[in-house]
Design a protein around this motif. Structure first.
Motif, PDB file in Angstrom:
ATOM      1  N   ALA A 106       6.189  50.692 -17.855  1.00 55.52           N
ATOM      2  CA  ALA A 106       5.906  51.260 -16.531  1.00 55.52           C
ATOM      3  C   ALA A 106       5.503  52.728 -16.635  1.00 55.52           C
ATOM      4  CB  ALA A 106       7.135  51.111 -15.638  1.00 55.52           C
ATOM      5  N   TYR A 107       6.242  53.495 -17.438  1.00 61.84           N
ATOM      6  CA  TYR A 107       5.954  54.931 -17.537  1.00 61.84           C
ATOM      7  C   TYR A 107       4.605  55.178 -18.203  1.00 61.84           C
ATOM      8  CZ  TYR A 107       6.668  59.909 -18.076  1.00 61.84           C
ATOM      9  OH  TYR A 107       6.521  61.273 -17.997  1.00 61.84           O
ATOM     10  N   LYS A 108       4.288  54.415 -19.256  1.00 60.66           N
ATOM     11  CA  LYS A 108       3.008  54.588 -19.936  1.00 60.66           C
ATOM     12  C   LYS A 108       1.848  54.346 -18.980  1.00 60.66           C
ATOM     13  CE  LYS A 108       3.706  51.772 -23.441  1.00 60.66           C
ATOM     14  NZ  LYS A 108       3.503  51.025 -24.710  1.00 60.66           N
ATOM     15  N   GLU A 109       1.956  53.285 -18.181  1.00 59.35           N
ATOM     16  CA  GLU A 109       0.849  53.007 -17.257  1.00 59.35           C
ATOM     17  C   GLU A 109       0.789  54.041 -16.135  1.00 59.35           C
ATOM     18  OE1 GLU A 109      -0.520  49.328 -16.159  1.00 59.35           O
ATOM     19  OE2 GLU A 109       0.279  48.230 -17.878  1.00 59.35           O
ATOM     20  N   ALA A 110       1.961  54.482 -15.686  1.00 60.35           N
ATOM     21  CA  ALA A 110       1.977  55.523 -14.655  1.00 60.35           C
ATOM     22  C   ALA A 110       1.347  56.808 -15.184  1.00 60.35           C
ATOM     23  CB  ALA A 110       3.410  55.778 -14.190  1.00 60.35           C
ATOM     24  N   ALA A 111       1.582  57.096 -16.460  1.00 61.94           N
ATOM     25  CA  ALA A 111       0.979  58.280 -17.078  1.00 61.94           C
ATOM     26  C   ALA A 111      -0.532  58.153 -17.155  1.00 61.94           C
ATOM     27  CB  ALA A 111       1.564  58.493 -18.473  1.00 61.94           C
ATOM     28  N   GLY A 112      -1.029  56.921 -17.175  1.00 61.15           N
ATOM     29  CA  GLY A 112      -2.465  56.677 -17.163  1.00 61.15           C
ATOM     30  C   GLY A 112      -3.063  56.640 -15.768  1.00 61.15           C
ATOM     31  N   GLY A 113      -2.242  56.920 -14.748  1.00 60.35           N
ATOM     32  CA  GLY A 113      -2.740  56.978 -13.372  1.00 60.35           C
ATOM     33  C   GLY A 113      -2.610  55.690 -12.591  1.00 60.35           C
ATOM     34  N   HIS A 114      -1.991  54.668 -13.185  1.00 66.53           N
ATOM     35  CA  HIS A 114      -1.827  53.403 -12.466  1.00 66.53           C
ATOM     36  C   HIS A 114      -0.633  53.477 -11.523  1.00 66.53           C
ATOM     37  CE1 HIS A 114      -3.777  51.369 -16.237  1.00 66.53           C
ATOM     38  NE2 HIS A 114      -4.632  52.114 -15.549  1.00 66.53           N
ATOM     39  N   LYS A 115      -0.724  52.744 -10.442  1.00 63.97           N
ATOM     40  CA  LYS A 115       0.383  52.685  -9.485  1.00 63.97           C
ATOM     41  C   LYS A 115       1.311  51.528  -9.864  1.00 63.97           C
ATOM     42  CE  LYS A 115      -2.131  54.739  -5.632  1.00 63.97           C
ATOM     43  NZ  LYS A 115      -2.538  54.604  -4.215  1.00 63.97           N
ATOM     44  N   ILE A 116       2.596  51.831  -9.909  1.00 62.17           N
ATOM     45  CA  ILE A 116       3.603  50.891 -10.394  1.00 62.17           C
ATOM     46  C   ILE A 116       4.628  50.632  -9.293  1.00 62.17           C
ATOM     47  CG2 ILE A 116       5.216  50.385 -12.274  1.00 62.17           C
ATOM     48  CD1 ILE A 116       2.356  51.185 -13.225  1.00 62.17           C
ATOM     49  N   ALA A 117       5.065  49.382  -9.171  1.00 65.78           N
ATOM     50  CA  ALA A 117       6.152  49.039  -8.257  1.00 65.78           C
ATOM     51  C   ALA A 117       7.267  48.374  -9.044  1.00 65.78           C
ATOM     52  CB  ALA A 117       5.665  48.097  -7.152  1.00 65.78           C
ATOM     53  N   VAL A 118       8.494  48.843  -8.826  1.00 68.90           N
ATOM     54  CA  VAL A 118       9.687  48.195  -9.384  1.00 68.90           C
ATOM     55  C   VAL A 118      10.441  47.623  -8.193  1.00 68.90           C
ATOM     56  CG1 VAL A 118      11.710  48.428 -10.848  1.00 68.90           C
ATOM     57  CG2 VAL A 118       9.725  49.915 -11.227  1.00 68.90           C
ATOM     58  N   VAL A 119      10.541  46.304  -8.144  1.00 72.42           N
ATOM     59  CA  VAL A 119      10.988  45.608  -6.930  1.00 72.42           C
ATOM     60  C   VAL A 119      12.412  45.081  -7.104  1.00 72.42           C
ATOM     61  CG1 VAL A 119      10.438  43.804  -5.266  1.00 72.42           C
ATOM     62  CG2 VAL A 119       8.581  44.920  -6.545  1.00 72.42           C
ATOM     63  N   PHE A 120      13.256  45.378  -6.126  1.00 68.83           N
ATOM     64  CA  PHE A 120      14.643  44.926  -6.115  1.00 68.83           C
ATOM     65  C   PHE A 120      14.872  44.030  -4.904  1.00 68.83           C
ATOM     66  CE2 PHE A 120      14.454  48.794  -8.499  1.00 68.83           C
ATOM     67  CZ  PHE A 120      15.400  48.671  -9.499  1.00 68.83           C
TER      68      PHE A 120
END
Length: 264
Positions: A106-120
């Protein structure tokens, strides 16, 4: 919401149908402890609420900026990586990671500018199968098997801590998608493709009542795992549209022949 130079600003915590407002406040506090700020609430049962503010302590700003959505699809529509928390084994397994490895992705992709969702999911039963099928990856916290229950704030704290540690340490392997020529398709685009695929498979009579019940589930898993980019989704939808055109044209010709034979 635009991407940010701070990877943590590209990561949202999504809570689905939370029943206790105090848990929302506890999550906001856990997030702020670890420098996360993007909170999305899907159909919360009680929000806004004084108990949420009280439990948030000094993280009221996270609550104030929270985005309330009616559906999970709305909350993750523009996200390019969706991660669902799961405590149960599935009859059709999904890519499953532990918190450290999952949050590294998640962090690697976020560092590349991608939007990430972690769903609970909900406090009493988590995410439904249908909601988990909207996710690219599943993450499981390997807690004590004799006492595995974690409350919502604790579960978010575990994930948020792992994200924060990657930011602090700066120790990351390369991101496989960093140099890709097209950005990954977001959740909304992929869902539209899957709906289009199901419609087309029904039209060509590949998807019939007697077909395996989990056929579409396995196809969904295939495409969630593959991480299609935007151009690939457009190409595949173009193929489906062309397929539908020729199938409908063939059907119209058949119907015309039948009417002609009946007229004779």
């Amino acid at each position: 919401m635009t991407t940010s130079s701070n990877p943590l600003n590209n990561i949202r915590i999504v809570l689905v149908n939370t029943s206790h407002p105090g848990n929302i406040g506890a999550v906001a506090r856990a997030m702020k402890n670890m420098c996360l700020s993007q909170l999305y609430l899907v159909a919360p049962q009680k929000f806004p609420h004084d108990e949420a503010v009280w439990r948030a302590a000094s993280a009221a700003d996270v609550l104030d900026s929270a985005v309330v959505c009616e559906t999970l699809d709305e909350a993750i529509a523009d996200c390019q990586l969706v991660i669902g928390t799961s405590a149960r084994e599935r009859t059709v397994p999904w890519p499953l990671l532990d918190p450290r490895n999952c949050m590294q992705e998640a962090y690697k992709e976020a560092a590349g500018g991608h939007k990430i969702a972690v769903v609970f999911g909900r406090e009493d039963r988590g995410l439904t199968n249908e909601e988990l099928q909207r996710c690219n990856l599943h993450v499981h916290i390997p807690s004590n098997p004799e006492y595995s229950s974690l409350n919502l704030g604790m579960a978010v704290q575990v994930m948020a801590y792992e994200l924060r540690m990657f930011q602090v340490s700066g120790e990351l392997d390369g991101n496989a998608l960093a140099d890709w020529d097209q950005p990954p398709a977001n959740a909304e685009a992929l869902e539209r493709y899957l709906v289009h695929l199901e419609e087309t498979l029904a039209e060509i009579r590949f998807l019939r009542p007697e077909a395996p019940k989990k056929l579409m589930l396995r196809l969904r898993r295939l495409y969630q795992r593959t991480r299609l980019d935007e151009m690939e989704v457009n190409l595949l939808r173009g193929i489906l549209t062309s397929t539908q055109y020729w199938v409908r044209k063939a059907k119209a010709a058949e119907e015309g022949e039948e009417r002609g034979q009946q007229g004779d």
